[in-house]
Design a protein around this motif. Structure first.
Motif, short mmCIF file in Angstrom:
data_model
loop_
_atom_site.label_atom_id
_atom_site.label_comp_id
_atom_site.label_asym_id
_atom_site.label_seq_id
_atom_site.Cartn_x
_atom_site.Cartn_y
_atom_site.Cartn_z
N LEU A 72 46.12 53.75 38.99
CA LEU A 72 47.28 53.35 39.81
C LEU A 72 46.83 52.42 40.93
O LEU A 72 47.48 51.42 41.22
CB LEU A 72 47.93 54.60 40.41
N LEU A 73 45.69 52.76 41.56
CA LEU A 73 45.18 51.94 42.65
C LEU A 73 44.78 50.56 42.15
O LEU A 73 45.07 49.54 42.79
CB LEU A 73 43.99 52.64 43.31
N LEU A 74 44.13 50.51 40.96
CA LEU A 74 43.71 49.22 40.41
C LEU A 74 44.92 48.34 40.12
O LEU A 74 44.89 47.13 40.34
CB LEU A 74 42.93 49.44 39.11
N ALA A 75 46.01 48.98 39.65
CA ALA A 75 47.21 48.20 39.38
C ALA A 75 47.76 47.61 40.68
O ALA A 75 48.20 46.46 40.72
CB ALA A 75 48.25 49.09 38.71
N LYS A 76 47.71 48.41 41.77
CA LYS A 76 48.18 47.90 43.06
C LYS A 76 47.29 46.77 43.57
O LYS A 76 47.76 45.81 44.17
CB LYS A 76 48.18 49.03 44.10
N CYS A 77 45.96 46.90 43.34
CA CYS A 77 45.02 45.89 43.84
C CYS A 77 44.96 44.70 42.91
O CYS A 77 44.36 43.69 43.27
CB CYS A 77 43.62 46.48 43.95
N GLN A 78 45.50 44.82 41.68
CA GLN A 78 45.38 43.79 40.63
C GLN A 78 43.90 43.47 40.40
O GLN A 78 43.52 42.30 40.28
CB GLN A 78 46.16 42.54 41.00
N ALA A 79 43.07 44.52 40.36
CA ALA A 79 41.63 44.35 40.18
C ALA A 79 41.30 44.55 38.70
O ALA A 79 42.04 45.24 37.98
CB ALA A 79 40.87 45.37 41.03
N PRO A 80 40.20 43.96 38.21
CA PRO A 80 39.79 44.18 36.82
C PRO A 80 39.37 45.63 36.60
O PRO A 80 38.85 46.28 37.51
CB PRO A 80 38.63 43.22 36.62
N TYR A 81 39.59 46.13 35.38
CA TYR A 81 39.24 47.51 35.08
C TYR A 81 37.74 47.66 34.92
O TYR A 81 37.12 46.86 34.24
CB TYR A 81 39.95 47.96 33.81
N PRO A 82 37.15 48.68 35.54
CA PRO A 82 35.74 48.94 35.26
C PRO A 82 35.61 49.73 33.96
O PRO A 82 36.60 50.11 33.35
CB PRO A 82 35.32 49.79 36.46
#
Lengths: 100, 334
Positions: B308-318
């Protein structure tokens, strides 16, 4: 060891400022928390790269820089937690049990 | 070089540690336990705040250990206030300074106003004062030391205690697995107020913490910083693991480091591969009673929150850890 206030045993509540205001900043320096420790760090100078990571991770802070750029502990304040030995980059710090 | 973890910022630390400021504003001689991660956090936050600041501090561990009468560890002007009104006192100080400057009694620039509190003083007892101060938009910074329970009164549970943790008021046994509720997301509550700067930080990533506090101080308007501070006494971990555990919390995704500037999320430390959460739980005695079903539940919940946090940050998935690794439980390995 700098003396800021009267010794703790001789201080009474009558000498307190109104409202318990403490007028000397950092006066806790005169309290020797180093008496608590059961082990202390020892630096192997030949392996030390003087990076300063031990200084950044000390919670006290009880690690001071010596004139040569190497770091050493302050025996008055080191509580012997061992974080510096665990985080040392080259592994040059070892924890040695305290002697009598 | 597994020792240094995955995060790039740690490699940076190795070379630039000597460049950090040498003045101590939280001095030696405080009575914290051996290996206190919270004292380390206070030390670096005080350095980052700088010389010109006024601090209001809630009751809690750091107030107890640093100001034993008649001595004090603080170099800043510092006031101890009750649990409920830390943010209110900081708001009053800030308003008072503003009025004095308007009347020409004190020169500009004004000193920074900082409020500090533990997780109990922030997310349980002081929440309404904090919410009010954030809503009124005072120019101050609130720093929360999150050691995940009421440690100085003897490890009672707070709303910040994670699921499954053993405390004296949430003891594990036949009919209990320890803390039964999940950790309150205090950062999301602060973000919901629409304030300009919110961040999470950890003293294991000193540079990250330092620059986040600098940013918060320089932001006009309220700022909130949530600092995870490892407590060896309450977490039942070894005293020399304090910094390591803070790093593991980031690398397992339990406590991701991010900042929210005007509502925009940004991940500041991005591990390329997440570790399984058991790496973080295993060194802590407070999770010793957990078995495989609970561990899997914690792992699934951690990954879901991280996604959920990655979606908010629009960061690549580890790279995520494999969910059904059956090889170890805490009881066998320890």
């Amino acid at each position: 060891m700098i003396k800021y206030t009267k010794p703790l045993e001789e201080t009474t509540w009558r000498e307190m400022e109104t409202g318990g205001v403490l007028t000397i900043p950092g006066s806790a320096r005169e309290y020797r928390v180093g008496d608590w420790r059961s082990q202390h760090p020892v630096w192997t100078k030949s392996r030390c790269i003087r990076c300063g990571v031990c200084w950044t991770v000390c919670p006290e802070p009880a690690i001071v820089e010596e004139p040569g750029g190497y770091f050493d502990m302050d025996p008055n304040y080191c509580k012997g937690c061992g974080i510096c030995a665990r985080e040392c980059v080259t592994g040059c710090i070892t924890m040695v049990p305290e002697e009598e | 070089m597994d020792k240094f973890g995955f995060a790039q910022s740690q490699k940076f630390d190795t070379y630039a540690s000597r460049l950090l400021p040498r003045e101590e504003y939280f001095t030696s001689g405080h009575r914290s336990c051996q290996g206190c991660g919270e004292a380390l956090a206070v030390r670096w936050v005080c350095k980052a705040i700088g010389k010109d600041a006024i601090i209001a501090h809630a009751t809690g561990c750091m107030e107890i250990v640093s100001s034993g009468m008649p001595q004090t560890s603080w170099m800043h002007p510092w006031i101890h206030v009750a649990f409920e009104n830390t943010a209110a006192v900081a708001a009053g100080i800030e308003t008072g300074l503003k009025i004095l400057a308007r009347k020409g009694k004190i020169p500009e620039p004004l000193p920074a106003v900082v409020a500090m509190g533990g997780d109990g003083g922030t997310s349980d007892i002081g929440l309404q004062a904090l919410s009010g101060a954030l809503e009124r938009g005072h120019n101050f910074t609130y720093v929360c030391w999150d050691n995940e329970a009421y440690m100085n009164t003897g490890i009672q549970r707070s709303s910040s205690t994670p699921y499954g943790a053993m405390t004296t008021t949430s003891p594990p046994g036949k009919r209990s697995i320890g803390q039964a509720t999940w950790k309150k997301n205090m950062v999301a509550i602060a973000v919901a107020h629409g304030i300009p700067y919110v961040a999470t930080a950890s003293p294991s990533y000193v540079f990250d913490l330092y620059f986040k506090v600098r940013k918060a101080i320089e932001t006009p308007g309220p700022a909130y910083i949530h600092v995870l501070s490892v407590c060896p006494t309450g977490w039942r971990s070894a005293t020399d693991l304090s910094v390591r555990l803070g790093r593991l919390a980031v690398e397992t995704g339990v406590f991701p480091l991010y900042e929210v500037v005007n509502g925009r999320y940004r991940l500041t430390v991005q591990p390329p591969k997440l570790r399984p959460v058991i790496d973080y739980l295993k060194p802590q005695g407070r999770f010793r009673h957990l078995r495989k079903p609970e561990l899997d539940l914690i792992q699934r919940q951690t990954l879901a929150a991280y996604e959920l946090l990655l979606a908010k940050c629009q960061a690549p998935y580890p790279e995520f850890p494999v969910l059904s690794h059956e090889e170890e439980t805490i009881a066998e390995g320890a």
